[in-house]
Each structure stands twice: as structure tokens, then as C-alpha cells.
Enzyme design. Structure first.
Site, PDB file in Angstrom:
ATOM      1  N   ASN A  16      -7.801  39.939  42.808  1.00 18.04           N
ATOM      2  CA  ASN A  16      -7.539  38.909  43.393  1.00 18.04           C
ATOM      3  C   ASN A  16      -8.434  38.770  44.672  1.00 18.04           C
ATOM      4  O   ASN A  16      -8.267  39.452  45.698  1.00 18.04           O
ATOM      5  CB  ASN A  16      -6.275  38.881  43.759  1.00 18.04           C
ATOM      6  N   LYS A  63      -8.899  36.602  46.963  1.00 18.13           N
ATOM      7  CA  LYS A  63      -8.080  35.664  47.742  1.00 18.13           C
ATOM      8  C   LYS A  63      -9.125  34.725  48.420  1.00 18.13           C
ATOM      9  O   LYS A  63      -9.894  34.351  47.678  1.00 18.13           O
ATOM     10  CB  LYS A  63      -7.438  36.469  49.237  1.00 18.13           C
ATOM     11  N   HIS A 122       1.590  33.414  42.997  1.00 19.16           N
ATOM     12  CA  HIS A 122       1.305  34.547  44.145  1.00 19.16           C
ATOM     13  C   HIS A 122       2.110  34.383  45.331  1.00 19.16           C
ATOM     14  O   HIS A 122       2.523  33.424  45.609  1.00 19.16           O
ATOM     15  CB  HIS A 122      -0.171  34.616  44.553  1.00 19.16           C
ATOM     16  N   GLU A 153       1.582  34.316  48.297  1.00 18.79           N
ATOM     17  CA  GLU A 153       0.760  33.867  49.596  1.00 18.79           C
ATOM     18  C   GLU A 153       1.271  32.185  49.150  1.00 18.79           C
ATOM     19  O   GLU A 153       1.437  31.550  50.021  1.00 18.79           O
ATOM     20  CB  GLU A 153      -0.524  34.047  49.598  1.00 18.79           C
ATOM     21  N   GLU A 179       4.880  42.151  42.452  1.00 14.02           N
ATOM     22  CA  GLU A 179       3.945  42.355  43.526  1.00 14.02           C
ATOM     23  C   GLU A 179       5.002  42.133  44.589  1.00 14.02           C
ATOM     24  O   GLU A 179       5.539  41.117  45.277  1.00 14.02           O
ATOM     25  CB  GLU A 179       3.013  41.362  43.790  1.00 14.02           C
ATOM     26  N   GLY A 191      -1.327  43.461  50.659  1.00 16.00           N
ATOM     27  CA  GLY A 191      -2.085  43.485  51.922  1.00 16.00           C
ATOM     28  C   GLY A 191      -1.567  44.274  53.223  1.00 16.00           C
ATOM     29  O   GLY A 191      -2.103  44.278  54.331  1.00 16.00           O
ATOM     30  N   SER A 229      -1.295  46.762  47.874  1.00 22.86           N
ATOM     31  CA  SER A 229      -2.056  47.761  48.403  1.00 22.86           C
ATOM     32  C   SER A 229      -2.376  48.764  47.291  1.00 22.86           C
ATOM     33  O   SER A 229      -2.352  50.096  47.824  1.00 22.86           O
ATOM     34  CB  SER A 229      -1.179  48.417  49.535  1.00 22.86           C
TER      35      SER A 229
HETATM   36  C1  PEP Z   1      -2.759  40.411  46.094  1.00 25.42           C
HETATM   37  O1  PEP Z   1      -3.278  39.642  46.521  1.00 25.42           O
HETATM   38  O2  PEP Z   1      -2.498  40.302  44.996  1.00 25.42           O
HETATM   39  C2  PEP Z   1      -2.571  42.146  46.633  1.00 25.42           C
HETATM   40  C3  PEP Z   1      -1.750  42.854  45.793  1.00 25.42           C
HETATM   41  O3  PEP Z   1      -3.300  42.383  47.522  1.00 25.42           O
HETATM   42  P1  PEP Z   1      -3.468  43.811  48.120  1.00 25.42           P
HETATM   43  O4  PEP Z   1      -3.878  44.669  47.149  1.00 25.42           O
HETATM   44  O5  PEP Z   1      -4.606  43.533  49.022  1.00 25.42           O
HETATM   45  O6  PEP Z   1      -2.354  44.318  48.746  1.00 25.42           O
END
Ligand code: PEP
Length: 250
Positions: free
Chosen positions: A13, A15, A97, A99, A167, A173, A213
Site C-alpha cells: 500500500n 498510500k 483501511h 486511514e 491491521e 505506520g 509495520s
Molecule cells: C498499511 O498502510 O496498511 C500499513 C500496514 O502501513 P505500515 O506498514 O507503514 O504500518
């Protein structure tokens, strides 16, 4: 040879990151990086670059939109539709997601409708769920993810085109990854939920991937868990480390 029951799946992703210039470097490591044939790889660029990335990548790497709306056309300024995602050649869409949920206020109900509309249009869906830190700390993880999953499941007829991404919001993040045991515990709960509420065979066939992460150092321990079928990667998907993460099933 892979002994996994379900094909390993790694999503990237991006973003809201990238430009024609910076994307070149990502395309280079994706095409030259020797990604295992045992892994299904999907990358999700910003919608402005979807067609460009689809044209540049070989067919063994699929492309996803990061979002789409629940209608195919109309007065919805700023949105893109499932049919547009398909029209530019992308095969997948990420929905739900954290976000989208927490920055843009998308509800379980809207996300469920969007999942239904995307599947109806022939797209495949990376369906994201996950609890916030306060919810984990107050013992609500299972009830939160179950409610999120149920809202999507109500709109899913064909589970073969759905990958569930667990997630935890506190891990996205932040550099704070769930431990492999924490991930496995929730994945096993979700698989049982599928078995109890959809069917045993769907629970055995559906990929449940972890996101939050994930990096080159922790990807193998996560991938070694019995119910972790891959990962959804944010920050590290912009770097060559993504190839290591995609190969974590080996
Ligand atoms: C994500 O955006 O789905 C995600 C898991 O981000 P990150 O790996 O940066 O934590």
C-alpha cells in the site's frame, strides 16, 4: 516448494506517496527483484498512477486501487468508482483501511456496501479490519474485528475474490508491530468466525494477512504463524525491502 495450504499474499500500500519519478525506482525493484512464484503480489499506487503502474508492471504483479466508492458513476466529486478501477486495468481494491475509517470517517456500513459494489463489478478486494489501541487495552479486540468483518461479510457472495487484512490500528505506520503470537491469536479468531458464520471450507480457503509495520526483519516470524497468509505493507512497500517481505514464505 511451498507447503502452505493457501497461496502466500503480499500487498504493498503506497498510500499517498509517489511521483512519476519516484515510482520508477519502485517499478525497478518490483520487476528485477526475483519475487517468488509462491507469492501473489499486489501493489496499490495512488489512483492518479494506477494506469501508469499497471502498464509498466509485468502481469505476475497485480495492481489495486486504495479505495473506491459504492456507485459506478454520478455526482460524487472526488471519488473513483469500481468500474473506473477496472477500466484502467487494476484487478484489486483495498477497502476499509484504517486511514479511510479513522481519517475519513468511513463506517462499517459504508465499507460493507463498497465491498459489495466492488465485487459486483468483478474486482477482488483486500478487506481491512483492525482495532485501535484503546480497544485492545480494554479487551475489545475480538468484538471490534468481528463487527467489522460481519459488516463486510453481509455483502460477500464470492469469498475466492476476498483477502482479509488484519491491521491493528496501533501498529500501522508506528513501527510497533504486533508480535507473531498477537497476530496469530486474532487470525485464528477470524478463521473460526468464518467457519462458524460462513462455512468451514471458506474458513480454510480464505487468506488472512497481517498489516502493521511489517518490515524485512520481522516478516519471516509473522509468516511462520499457521494462520498468517501474508502481509499488507505500507511504508516498507516503497523500498527494495518489499521484495524480501514478498519472499518471506520461503
Ligand atoms: C498499511 O498502510 O496498511 C500499513 C500496514 O502501513 P505500515 O506498514 O507503514 O504500518
Amino acid at each position: 516448494m511451498s507447503v502452505r495450504e493457501r497461496k502466500f499474499f503480499v500487498g504493498g500500500n503506497w498510500k499517498m506517496n509517489g511521483s512519476y519519478e519516484s515510482i520508477e525506482a519502485i517499478l525497478k525493484f518490483l520487476t528485477e527483484g526475483n519475487i517468488s512464484h509462491d507469492t501473489e503480489v499486489v501493489v496499490a499506487p495512488p489512483s492518479a498512477y494506477l494506469a501508469h503502474v499497471r502498464q509498466k508492471l509485468p502481469n505476475n504483479i497485480s495492481v489495486a486501487a486504495q479505495n473506491c466508492y459504492k456507485c459506478n458513476k454520478g455526482a460524487f466529486t472526488g471519488e473513483i468508482s469500481p468500474s473506473m478501477v477496472k477500466d484502467v486495468g487494476a484487478e484489486w481494491v483495498i477497502l476499509g483501511h484504517s486511514e479511510r475509517r479513522n481519517v475519513f470517517g468511513e463506517s462499517n456500513e459504508l465499507i460493507g456496501e463498497k465491498v459489495g459494489a466492488a465485487l459486483e463489478e468483478g474486482l477482488k478486494v483486500i478487506a481491512c479490519i483492525g482495532e485501535k489501541l484503546s480497544e485492545r487495552e480494554s479487551g475489545q479486540t475480538n468484538s471490534v474485528v468481528q463487527e467489522q468483518l460481519a459488516a463486510m461479510a453481509a455483502h460477500i457472495k464470492d469469498w475466492s475474490r476476498v483477502v482479509i487484512a488484519y491491521e491493528p490500528v496501533w501498529a500501522i505506520g508506528t513501527g510497533r508491530t504486533a508480535t507473531p503470537e498477537q497476530a496469530q491469536e486474532v487470525h485464528a479468531f477470524l478463521r473460526k468466525w468464518l467457519s462458524d458464520n460462513v462455512s468451514l471450507s471458506i474458513s480454510q480457503q480464505t487468506r488472512i494477512i497481517y498489516g502493521g509495520s511489517v518490515n524485512a526483519a520481522n516478516c519471516r516470524d509473522l509468516a511462520a504463524q499457521g494462520d498468517v497468509d501474508g502481509s499488507l505493507v505500507g511504508g516498507a512497500s516503497l523500498k527494495p525491502d518489499f521484495v524480501t517481505i514478498a519472499n518471506a514464505c520461503q
